[in-house]
Structures are given as C-alpha cells and as structure tokens.
Design an enzyme around this catalytic site. Structure first.
Site, PDB file in Angstrom:
ATOM      1  NE  ARG A  71       4.873 -10.613  10.364  1.00  0.00           N
ATOM      2  CZ  ARG A  71       4.845  -9.179  10.046  1.00  0.00           C
ATOM      3  NH1 ARG A  71       4.098  -8.994   8.973  1.00  0.00           N
ATOM      4  NH2 ARG A  71       5.257  -8.283  10.947  1.00  0.00           N
ATOM      5  CD  GLU A 108       5.371   0.446   5.219  1.00  0.00           C
ATOM      6  OE1 GLU A 108       5.514  -0.875   5.367  1.00  0.00           O
ATOM      7  OE2 GLU A 108       4.678   1.096   4.511  1.00  0.00           O
TER       8      GLU A 108
HETATM    9  P1  AMP Z   1      11.443  -3.692   4.685  1.00  0.00           P
HETATM   10  O1  AMP Z   1      12.630  -3.903   5.274  1.00  0.00           O
HETATM   11  O2  AMP Z   1      11.081  -2.169   4.660  1.00  0.00           O
HETATM   12  O3  AMP Z   1      11.400  -4.315   3.202  1.00  0.00           O
HETATM   13  O4  AMP Z   1      10.305  -4.277   5.445  1.00  0.00           O
HETATM   14  C1  AMP Z   1      10.059  -5.416   5.484  1.00  0.00           C
HETATM   15  C2  AMP Z   1       9.763  -6.235   6.961  1.00  0.00           C
HETATM   16  O5  AMP Z   1       8.819  -5.405   7.731  1.00  0.00           O
HETATM   17  C3  AMP Z   1       9.129  -7.766   6.725  1.00  0.00           C
HETATM   18  O6  AMP Z   1       9.713  -8.458   7.632  1.00  0.00           O
HETATM   19  C4  AMP Z   1       7.581  -7.563   6.822  1.00  0.00           C
HETATM   20  O7  AMP Z   1       7.032  -8.533   7.937  1.00  0.00           O
HETATM   21  C5  AMP Z   1       7.534  -5.972   7.769  1.00  0.00           C
HETATM   22  N1  AMP Z   1       6.480  -5.057   7.130  1.00  0.00           N
HETATM   23  C6  AMP Z   1       6.726  -3.813   6.631  1.00  0.00           C
HETATM   24  N2  AMP Z   1       5.921  -3.425   6.082  1.00  0.00           N
HETATM   25  C7  AMP Z   1       4.686  -4.244   6.388  1.00  0.00           C
HETATM   26  C8  AMP Z   1       3.342  -4.078   6.108  1.00  0.00           C
HETATM   27  N3  AMP Z   1       2.805  -2.967   5.287  1.00  0.00           N
HETATM   28  N4  AMP Z   1       2.525  -5.223   6.517  1.00  0.00           N
HETATM   29  C9  AMP Z   1       3.098  -6.169   6.982  1.00  0.00           C
HETATM   30  N5  AMP Z   1       4.322  -6.271   7.685  1.00  0.00           N
HETATM   31  C10 AMP Z   1       5.398  -5.447   7.210  1.00  0.00           C
END
Ligand code: AMP
Length: 184
Positions: A71, A108
């Site tokens: 994205r 996550e």
């Molecule tokens: P993080 O590394 O935990 O900050 O996760 C961020 C990445 O995971 C990004 O590339 C987001 O596109 C995706 N992501 C994590 N949680 C979500 C969520 N609740 N909704 C959409 N995308 C998420």
C-alpha cells in the site's frame, strides 16, 4: 489526527477520514482492518491525501521516496513525482532481482521481511518513507534500517493512518512521523 509536532491540521482531513472503511475481524479475528481502497475510489479524497503530503515535503530536499509494499506503492509514487524525488520500492521477499539487502520485522498479524535493491539509494540521499498505516511500527523500523544501511538519511516517515493504541510511534526512537488520521 496526531497530537505531535507533526500534526497536520487541515479541513481536508475529515473528508479523507470518512473514506477509509474499517472492516472488523479482517484478515483475522480481533483486527480492525483499515481499508484504504475506498479512499482510492474517491478521486478528491485520494488527491487531497497526496496533496497534503506534497505540501509538507516539497521544500524539504527529499531525494528519495521509499514506498513499502503494497500500500506504500499507492501513495509513494505520486508524492515522489510531485516533489521531484526518485521512488524506491521496498518489497516483500523474492520480488526484486539482483543484489538486495533485507530486514526482518514483526507485524500486528504475523512476521515478514522487506528487501531493497543495492544501488537504488546512495549515501547522502535524503529519504521519506511512505506506507498506508503504522500499527506496531515494526515495518517502518525495518524500512528505515534498510535506508540507513545504504547510507541515506531518513528525514521522516509518512502514513495516512496511525493506530495510536499500538504505540508504534515509540518504536521509531525519536524519528519524525507524520500521519493524517488516527484510528482509536
Ligand atoms: P506495523 O509493522 O505493525 O506497524 O504494521 C504496519 C503494516 O501492516 C502496514 O504496511 C499496514 O498496511 C499493515 N497493517 C497492520 N495493521 C493493519 C490494520 N489494522 N489495518 C490495515 N493494515 C494494517
């Protein structure tokens, strides 16, 4: 909206926020998935999103915009073109040919790794890292590590959405983060 020095206050933000669809329990139970495809369907809200970042970064001497698959590839290239910077894709494993460096990170939901082509970024480059969302911050940390290992200076990270409860901002160790919308 973020209560930080990088807070973006603008009437366009409310319109952007209303176009992000929240899908409960996707891709698995307990995740409130922030769906930006509904934002992309609205040309005004999509343009406002890009314009807000372009207005912020056009005079910051950014030489490279690094977008995180997948994205970050939707928001990064139009920002890069508008500010006259090169675009570098940070990709999931086994997508990039040639010599690469990689960083592993936690999500996550699950774990993954990001790869970058050697030679895409030069020492002395000033980098902006772009993704749709920060949750735990692991993805942005991996991206910043790749860029810094290649000798770039990461000026800031830019995300459309922040999930503040996951405290990803704290993991960035003082690195600037600009977000447009907070989801609580
Ligand atoms: P993080 O590394 O935990 O900050 O996760 C961020 C990445 O995971 C990004 O590339 C987001 O596109 C995706 N992501 C994590 N949680 C979500 C969520 N609740 N909704 C959409 N995308 C998420």
């Amino acid at each position: 909206m973020s209560e930080t020095e990088n807070e973006v206050k603008d009437p366009r933000i409310q319109g952007i926020k209303t176009k992000i669809r929240v899908v409960p329990d996707f891709p698995k139970k307990g995740i409130m998935f922030q769906d930006i495809t509904t934002l992309l369907l609205d040309p005004k809200a999509f343009k406002d999103t890009i314009d807000l970042f372009v207005e912020r970064y056009r005079d910051m001497n950014i030489s490279v915009v690094a977008g995180i698959e997948a994205r970050g590839f939707m928001f990064g290239p139009p920002i890069a073109l508008a500010i006259g910077a090169k675009f570098v894709p940070l990709r999931k494993p086994k997508k990039l040919p040639g010599e690469i460096i990689f960083e592993e990170y936690e999500l996550e939901y699950g774990s993954d790794r990001l790869e970058m082509q050697v030679g895409a970024v030069d020492s002395g480059d000033r980098a902006l890292v772009v993704d749709d969302l920060i949750a735990t911050g692991g993805t942005l940390c991996a991206a910043m590590n790749l860029l810094e290992r290649a000798g770039a200076k990461v000026v800031e990270c830019a995300c459309v959405i922040e999930l503040p409860e996951l405290k990803g901002r704290e993991r960035l160790e003082g690195k600037s983060l600009c977000v447009l919308v907070e989801y609580r």
